[in-house]
Design an enzyme around this catalytic site. Structure first.
Site, mmCIF file in Angstrom:
data_model
loop_
_atom_site.group_PDB
_atom_site.id
_atom_site.type_symbol
_atom_site.label_atom_id
_atom_site.label_comp_id
_atom_site.label_asym_id
_atom_site.label_seq_id
_atom_site.Cartn_x
_atom_site.Cartn_y
_atom_site.Cartn_z
ATOM 1 N N LYS A 172 0.839 -1.213 0.000
ATOM 2 C CA LYS A 172 0.000 0.000 0.000
ATOM 3 C C LYS A 172 0.871 1.261 0.000
ATOM 4 O O LYS A 172 0.674 2.164 -0.805
ATOM 5 C CB LYS A 172 -0.926 0.018 1.241
ATOM 6 N N ARG A 176 11.933 -4.948 5.516
ATOM 7 C CA ARG A 176 11.679 -3.543 5.167
ATOM 8 C C ARG A 176 12.521 -2.584 6.024
ATOM 9 O O ARG A 176 12.690 -2.780 7.213
ATOM 10 C CB ARG A 176 10.195 -3.242 5.391
ATOM 11 N N ARG A 229 -10.151 0.381 8.169
ATOM 12 C CA ARG A 229 -9.716 -0.959 8.546
ATOM 13 C C ARG A 229 -10.798 -1.744 9.273
ATOM 14 O O ARG A 229 -10.569 -2.897 9.644
ATOM 15 C CB ARG A 229 -8.535 -0.828 9.498
ATOM 16 N N ARG A 247 10.758 -0.424 11.598
ATOM 17 C CA ARG A 247 9.610 -0.194 12.487
ATOM 18 C C ARG A 247 9.603 -1.191 13.630
ATOM 19 O O ARG A 247 9.896 -2.362 13.437
ATOM 20 C CB ARG A 247 8.296 -0.342 11.681
ATOM 21 N N ARG A 262 -0.847 -8.710 13.207
ATOM 22 C CA ARG A 262 -1.395 -7.726 12.258
ATOM 23 C C ARG A 262 -2.175 -8.429 11.150
ATOM 24 O O ARG A 262 -3.221 -7.950 10.716
ATOM 25 C CB ARG A 262 -0.255 -6.873 11.687
HETATM 26 P P1 AP5 Z 1 4.846 -1.562 1.948
HETATM 27 O O1 AP5 Z 1 4.476 -0.798 0.722
HETATM 28 O O2 AP5 Z 1 5.577 -0.833 3.019
HETATM 29 O O3 AP5 Z 1 3.552 -2.313 2.531
HETATM 30 P P2 AP5 Z 1 2.248 -1.764 3.239
HETATM 31 O O4 AP5 Z 1 1.086 -2.415 2.577
HETATM 32 O O5 AP5 Z 1 2.274 -0.276 3.308
HETATM 33 O O6 AP5 Z 1 2.445 -2.455 4.642
HETATM 34 P P3 AP5 Z 1 2.359 -1.881 6.123
HETATM 35 O O7 AP5 Z 1 3.156 -2.836 6.964
HETATM 36 O O8 AP5 Z 1 2.725 -0.446 6.178
HETATM 37 O O9 AP5 Z 1 0.851 -2.074 6.393
HETATM 38 P P4 AP5 Z 1 0.156 -2.128 7.741
HETATM 39 O O10 AP5 Z 1 -1.225 -2.061 7.261
HETATM 40 O O11 AP5 Z 1 0.480 -3.285 8.592
HETATM 41 O O12 AP5 Z 1 0.781 -0.901 8.547
HETATM 42 P P5 AP5 Z 1 0.228 0.561 8.857
HETATM 43 O O13 AP5 Z 1 1.378 1.481 8.913
HETATM 44 O O14 AP5 Z 1 -0.905 0.886 7.975
HETATM 45 O O15 AP5 Z 1 5.698 -2.826 1.489
HETATM 46 C C1 AP5 Z 1 6.292 -3.695 2.437
HETATM 47 C C2 AP5 Z 1 7.705 -4.096 1.968
HETATM 48 O O16 AP5 Z 1 7.608 -4.907 0.804
HETATM 49 C C3 AP5 Z 1 8.583 -2.909 1.577
HETATM 50 O O17 AP5 Z 1 9.911 -3.148 1.998
HETATM 51 C C4 AP5 Z 1 8.510 -2.856 0.043
HETATM 52 O O18 AP5 Z 1 9.714 -2.368 -0.537
HETATM 53 C C5 AP5 Z 1 8.248 -4.313 -0.313
HETATM 54 N N1 AP5 Z 1 7.340 -4.454 -1.449
HETATM 55 C C6 AP5 Z 1 6.227 -3.708 -1.727
HETATM 56 N N2 AP5 Z 1 5.615 -4.155 -2.847
HETATM 57 C C7 AP5 Z 1 6.351 -5.231 -3.276
HETATM 58 C C8 AP5 Z 1 6.230 -6.120 -4.384
HETATM 59 N N3 AP5 Z 1 5.220 -5.998 -5.288
HETATM 60 N N4 AP5 Z 1 7.156 -7.094 -4.510
HETATM 61 C C9 AP5 Z 1 8.182 -7.213 -3.607
HETATM 62 N N5 AP5 Z 1 8.356 -6.392 -2.554
HETATM 63 C C10 AP5 Z 1 7.445 -5.412 -2.381
HETATM 64 O O19 AP5 Z 1 -0.361 0.351 10.341
HETATM 65 C C11 AP5 Z 1 0.508 0.105 11.429
HETATM 66 C C12 AP5 Z 1 -0.308 0.031 12.719
HETATM 67 O O20 AP5 Z 1 -0.963 1.295 12.966
HETATM 68 C C13 AP5 Z 1 -1.456 -0.994 12.728
HETATM 69 O O21 AP5 Z 1 -1.000 -2.286 13.079
HETATM 70 C C14 AP5 Z 1 -2.405 -0.379 13.775
HETATM 71 O O22 AP5 Z 1 -1.937 -0.615 15.078
HETATM 72 C C15 AP5 Z 1 -2.274 1.112 13.503
HETATM 73 N N6 AP5 Z 1 -3.254 1.601 12.514
HETATM 74 C C16 AP5 Z 1 -2.975 2.184 11.299
HETATM 75 N N7 AP5 Z 1 -4.105 2.507 10.657
HETATM 76 C C17 AP5 Z 1 -5.139 2.129 11.458
HETATM 77 C C18 AP5 Z 1 -6.558 2.161 11.325
HETATM 78 N N8 AP5 Z 1 -7.144 2.690 10.208
HETATM 79 N N9 AP5 Z 1 -7.308 1.675 12.334
HETATM 80 C C19 AP5 Z 1 -6.754 1.176 13.459
HETATM 81 N N10 AP5 Z 1 -5.392 1.080 13.639
HETATM 82 C C20 AP5 Z 1 -4.603 1.554 12.642
HETATM 83 MG MG MG Z 2 2.425 1.106 4.909
#
Ligand code: AP5
Ligand code: MG
Length: 218
Positions: free
Chosen positions: A13, A127, A88, A161, A172
């Site tokens: 994402k 990552r 979410r 992270r 997660r």
């Molecule tokens: P990356 O693009 O970073 O993946 P992402 O989908 O953004 O993954 P996140 O880990 O950020 O998602 P998340 O939903 O767990 O975390 P968030 O910050 O939203 O890609 C990952 C890696 O893979 C990178 O190294 C990249 O280079 C590589 N990659 C990407 N695409 C690739 C491909 N096609 N092929 C190979 N490699 C690839 O949330 C964190 C925490 O915040 C949650 O756990 C929760 O506690 C809280 N939170 C956030 N939003 C909410 C909400 N709306 N409600 C409640 N709690 C929330």
């Molecule tokens: Mg992300």
């Protein structure tokens, strides 16, 4: 145009949202990034969210919907938005509809990044980001062009992270399966969802998303 990128942790994402910011001048609203900024700044929201995030669980719907409303208020009406990691839960999806309509906006599309869960742990555990500008990298899939130097700003410090360890990633993913994946039918019923193969390489995923957005805006 206002779109949601929906997918489990590590689906790509953030990677794809960053690309759309560069190529389409849209703004990325990542609740994860905003919560991490709040934790770093030590705000009351950050203090409340930190332990929940470190455990891989979801922060309350009220907090994240409040953050999203405030972020939209700070943007010009015509700016296109990519929602990354929000909504979410079903309650957040319902809130987003109200938040958008109160601001004269509407949701144009939802893009689901479909991925094989087994690959996600490897993606997340590998990552890292530039500590200076936040550019994202991966130990295997996206290394800096010059080892130890950020491609974007030339910085030499990188960080990982605290929730990017295998145990927290499993929690997660379980949260995604239990609370987030079930919101897809809400958007499918509105005819807003397209699914992209998130297992393809980063460039191909980007091309698939571009194809969908070009069709939606045509
Ligand atoms: P990356 O693009 O970073 O993946 P992402 O989908 O953004 O993954 P996140 O880990 O950020 O998602 P998340 O939903 O767990 O975390 P968030 O910050 O939203 O890609 C990952 C890696 O893979 C990178 O190294 C990249 O280079 C590589 N990659 C990407 N695409 C690739 C491909 N096609 N092929 C190979 N490699 C690839 O949330 C964190 C925490 O915040 C949650 O756990 C929760 O506690 C809280 N939170 C956030 N939003 C909410 C909400 N709306 N409600 C409640 N709690 C929330
Ligand atoms: Mg992300």
């Amino acid at each position: 145009m206002n779109i949601i990128l929906l997918g489990p942790p590590g689906a790509g994402k953030g990677t794809q949202a960053t690309r759309l910011v560069e190529t389409r001048g849209m703004v990325q609203l990542s609740t994860g990034d905003m919560l991490r900024a709040a934790v770093k700044a030590g705000t009351p929201t950050g203090l409340q969210a930190k332990a929940v995030m470190d455990a891989g669980q979801l922060v309350s719907d009220e907090i994240v919907s409040g953050i999203i409303g405030d972020a939209l208020d700070a943007l010009p009406q015509e700016t296109g938005v990519i929602f990354d990691g929000y909504p979410r839960t079903h309650a957040q999806a319902v809130s987003l509809d109200a938040i958008l309509s109160q601001r004269g906006r509407k949701l144009d599309h939802v893009i689901e990044l479909a991925v094989n869960e087994d690959a996600l742990v490897e993606r997340i555990v590998g990552r890292f980001t530039c500590a200076t500008c936040g550019a994202g990298y991966h130990d295997t899939f996206k290394r800096p062009k010059v080892e130890g130097t950020c491609d974007i700003c030339g910085g030499h410090e990188f960080k990982r992270r605290p929730d990017d360890n295998e145990e927290t990633v499993r929690t997660r993913m379980a949260e995604y399966r239990a609370k987030t994946a079930p919101i897809l039918p809400y958007y499918e019923a509105k005819g807003l969802v397209d699914r992209v193969d998130g297992m393809a390489d980063i460039a191909h995923v980007g091309e698939a998303i571009d194809g969908i957005l070009d069709r939606v805006t045509a």
